[in-house]
Design an enzyme around this catalytic site. Structure first.
Site, PDB file in Angstrom:
ATOM      1  CB  CYS A  98      -0.947   0.014   1.202  1.00  0.00           C
ATOM      2  SG  CYS A  98      -0.111  -0.090   2.791  1.00  0.00           S
ATOM      3  NE  ARG A 125       8.110  -0.780   0.920  1.00  0.00           N
ATOM      4  CZ  ARG A 125       9.007   0.157   1.225  1.00  0.00           C
ATOM      5  NH1 ARG A 125       9.890   0.545   0.345  1.00  0.00           N
ATOM      6  NH2 ARG A 125       9.029   0.684   2.437  1.00  0.00           N
ATOM      7  CB  SER A 129       7.482   0.050   7.431  1.00  0.00           C
ATOM      8  OG  SER A 129       7.829  -1.206   6.908  1.00  0.00           O
ATOM      9  CD  GLU A 179       5.052  -3.051   8.132  1.00  0.00           C
ATOM     10  OE1 GLU A 179       4.354  -4.040   8.374  1.00  0.00           O
ATOM     11  OE2 GLU A 179       5.547  -2.825   7.016  1.00  0.00           O
ATOM     12  CD  GLN A 230       0.335  -5.108   8.545  1.00  0.00           C
ATOM     13  OE1 GLN A 230       0.515  -4.113   9.237  1.00  0.00           O
ATOM     14  NE2 GLN A 230      -0.647  -5.197   7.690  1.00  0.00           N
ATOM     15  N   GLY A 253     -13.579  -6.391   2.681  1.00  0.00           N
ATOM     16  CA  GLY A 253     -12.435  -7.121   2.141  1.00  0.00           C
ATOM     17  C   GLY A 253     -12.119  -8.306   3.042  1.00  0.00           C
ATOM     18  N   GLY A 268      -8.869 -10.054   2.504  1.00  0.00           N
ATOM     19  CA  GLY A 268      -7.463 -10.380   2.259  1.00  0.00           C
ATOM     20  C   GLY A 268      -6.662 -10.335   3.544  1.00  0.00           C
ATOM     21  CG  MET A 324      -4.550  -4.248   5.621  1.00  0.00           C
ATOM     22  SD  MET A 324      -3.005  -4.012   6.505  1.00  0.00           S
ATOM     23  CE  MET A 324      -1.945  -3.461   5.186  1.00  0.00           C
ATOM     24  CB  SER A 325      -9.620  -7.367   5.179  1.00  0.00           C
ATOM     25  OG  SER A 325      -9.604  -6.351   4.194  1.00  0.00           O
TER      26      SER A 325
END
Length: 451
Positions: free
Chosen positions: A50, A52, A109, A114, A116, A192, A194, A196-197
C-alpha cells in the site's frame, strides 16, 4: 551480481502519486513478464504494497536497465514517465541488497518496525517463482531478506518501535484514547477478506468490539474469515459475513469501518457515507487502508465522520518516535549485506572451480588410458594404486589455490579471480557456462526434488 531496483514509496512520492501508480495482481504479473522480455533483464520480481512499488531485476547493463525498468513501471502504472521519474529511486548491487534488507526489517516502513512487510516479501517471491521470473539471484535475495527480517524481530526490540498499519490506524481513529476502551462494544464493518482485512478483523476482535461484519466480493473468503474469528479457542467475537451489496445497509449500523480491497474504484462514495449518516447521531469512524483508496476522501467533511486513510497515516507517522533498537537492526542489516555480497561473489567463481576440477579429472583419465596402452600388463591392483596416486597429486596441487581463490572471490573486487582462472588454465567457456546453467536449474523451485 548486477542487482537493480527501481521504485517509489511513501518516502519518495506523495500518496496521490502512489495511489495512481498502484498495481493490481494481474498488472504485476504482466510487468514481470515484460521485464523479463526486456533486453537488460534476466530475472525480475515486484514488491507492491500500500505504500511502495518496487521492481527488482538482474541486469547486465546499469544505465540501460534503469531506463528500461523506469519505462516499464510508467507503462504498467499508467503514470507518465516524465511525471513518475522525479519520484523514482534507484539502488544497485550492494545498495539494492541493503535496501531490501532494510525494508524486510521494517526500517523503511510507514510505521517503523511493522512485521506485515515480511508476508508481502514472501508473496512477491512466490509470484516470481510461480511465473518463473525469479532465478538464482532473486530467490537467494528474497529468501535471505525474509531471514534477515525474522532475525531483526527475534534479536532486537524493533517490535516495540513498530506496530501494524492496522493498529496505527486504529490509534489515529481513537485520537489518543486507549484503543481497547475506544473499541469496546462497537459494531465493526470490515470490507475485504485479504491479509490486511483479516488482520484488521483480528485486531478489532482483540480490542473488544461487540460484533464484526465481513463484506467481500467472494462469499467463501468472507465465510472463512468469520469461521476463523468464531472458532472455539478463537477471539469469541460475534461475526457474520454479508455480500458487498449489503454494505450500504451495514454502514448505517456500524460504528467503525475498515476497508482494504483490491478494487480500482471507490468502494464507499461520499454519497453512500452521507446517506448512512442521515438521521443518526452516533459518530462513524472510517479506516481506509487500500491503495488506491476505497473510501471517498470527501467523507471526512461530513459531520460526525472521522476518516483516516493512507495519506493521513503517512503524515502522522512522520512524527512517530523511533526506538533505540533501530540502531541495532541497522547493524544487523549491514552485517547481513556484507555476508550476502561475499556469498554471491564466492558463488560466482564456483562454476569456474568446478570446470577446473573437471578438466583436471579429464587429464587424469586421459593419462591413465595412455599408461594402460603403454603398460598393458598392469593388474587391477596396480592400476588402481597408480590411479589413486595421480588423483591425490592433482587434488593436492589444486586444493590450496581453489580454496584461496574462493576466499579472495568473496572479498570486494574479487570477481576478477574467476576470469584469471579461466585465462590461466585456458578453460572452455562453454564448460563453465554449463555448470552455471545447472546451478540455476537446481535453484529453480520447480526443479527441486527431481533426480
Amino acid at each position: 551480481m548486477s542487482l537493480l531496483v527501481v521504485g517509489l514509496s511513501h518516502r519518495s512520492a506523495p500518496v496521490s502519486v502512489l495511489e495512481r501508480a498502484s498495481l493490481d495482481a494481474e498488472t504485476r504479473g504482466k510487468l514481470l513478464q515484460d521485464t523479463l522480455a526486456a533486453e537488460p533483464a534476466t530475472e525480475a520480481a515486484v514488491l507492491a504494497t500500500c505504500n511502495r512499488i518496487e521492481l527488482y531485476a538482474d541486469v547486465d547493463k546499469f544505465h540501460a536497465g534503469v531506463a528500461e525498468l523506469s519505462t516499464l513501471l510508467a507503462q504498467h502504472s499508467g503514470v507518465g514517465l516524465e511525471e513518475l521519474t522525479p519520484y523514482l529511486y534507484v539502488h544497485y548491487e550492494d545498495r539494492a541488497v541493503h535496501h531490501l534488507f532494510s525494508v524486510a526489517c521494517g526500517l523503511d516502513s510507514m510505521v517503523v518496525g511493522e512485521g506485515q512487510i515480511l508476508g508481502q516479501i514472501k508473496d512477491a517471491l512466490a509470484r516470481g517463482q510461480e511465473l518463473h521470473t525469479a532465478g538464482r539471484l532473486l530467490n537467494d535475495l528474497f529468501q535471505q531478506a525474509l531471514r534477515v527480517g525474522k532475525r531483526a524481530h527475534s534479536e532486537t526490540g524493533i517490535d516495540r518501535a513498530g506496530q501494524s498499519l492496522v493498529t496505527f490506524g486504529l490509534q489515529q481513529l481513537a485520537a489518543g484514547a486507549d484503543v481497547t476502551g475506544w473499541a469496546e462494544g462497537k459494531r465493526a464493518l470490515v470490507i475485504g477478506a485479504g491479509s490486511m482485512s483479516s488482520l484488521a478483523a483480528a485486531t478489532l476482535a482483540r480490542a473488544g468490539v461487540g460484533e464484526i461484519v465481513i463484506a467481500n466480493r467472494t462469499a467463501d473468503r468472507a465465510e472463512r474469515l468469520v469461521q476463523i474469528l468464531t472458532e472455539p479457542g478463537g477471539t469469541g467475537v460475534a461475526a457474520r459475513a454479508v455480500p458487498m451489496a449489503s454494505v450500504g445497509d451495514e454502514l448505517t449500523r456500524a460504528d467503525v469501518v475498515v476497508s482494504c480491497t483490491g478494487a480500482t474504484g471507490l468502494v464507499l462514495t461520499g454519497v453512500a457515507v452521507e446517506a448512512a449518516m442521515d438521521g443518526r447521531t452516533a459518530p462513524l469512524a472510517l479506516l481506509d487502508l487500500a491503495m488506491p483508496r476505497d473510501i471517498d476522501a470527501a467523507a471526512h467533511r461530513l459531520e460526525g465522520v472521522r476518516l483516516v486513510d493512507i495519506e493521513s497515516l503517512a503524515e502522522a507517522s512522520a512524527d512517530a518516535p523511533m526506538a533505540a533498537d533501530v540502531d541495532q537492526v541497522r547493524g544487523i542489516v549491514a552485517d547481513e549485506v556484507a555476508a550476502f555480497g561475499a556469498a554471491q561473489r564466492a558463488a560466482h567463481i564456483t562454476p569456474t572451480v568446478v570446470a577446473l576440477r573437471t578438466m583436471a579429472a579429464d587429464v587424469v583419465t586421459g593419462e591413465m588410458a595412455r599408461l594402460e596402452g603403454r603398460l598393458p600388463d598392469l593388474d587391477d591392483k596396480q592400476r588402481a594404486e597408480i590411479t589413486q596416486t595421480v588423483r591425490r597429486v592433482v587434488d593436492k596441487l589444486l586444493h590450496a589455490p581453489t580454496v584461496r581463490v574462493k576466499q579472495l572471490a568473496g572479498e570486494p573486487g574479487g570477481a576478477g579471480y574467476a576470469d584469471a582462472l579461466r585465462t590461466l588454465f585456458d578453460l572452455d567457456p562453454e564448460t563453465v557456462a554449463s555448470v552455471s546453467r545447472a546451478d540455476v536449474n537446481d535453484a529453480d523451485p520447480k526443479n527441486r526434488g527431481r533426480v
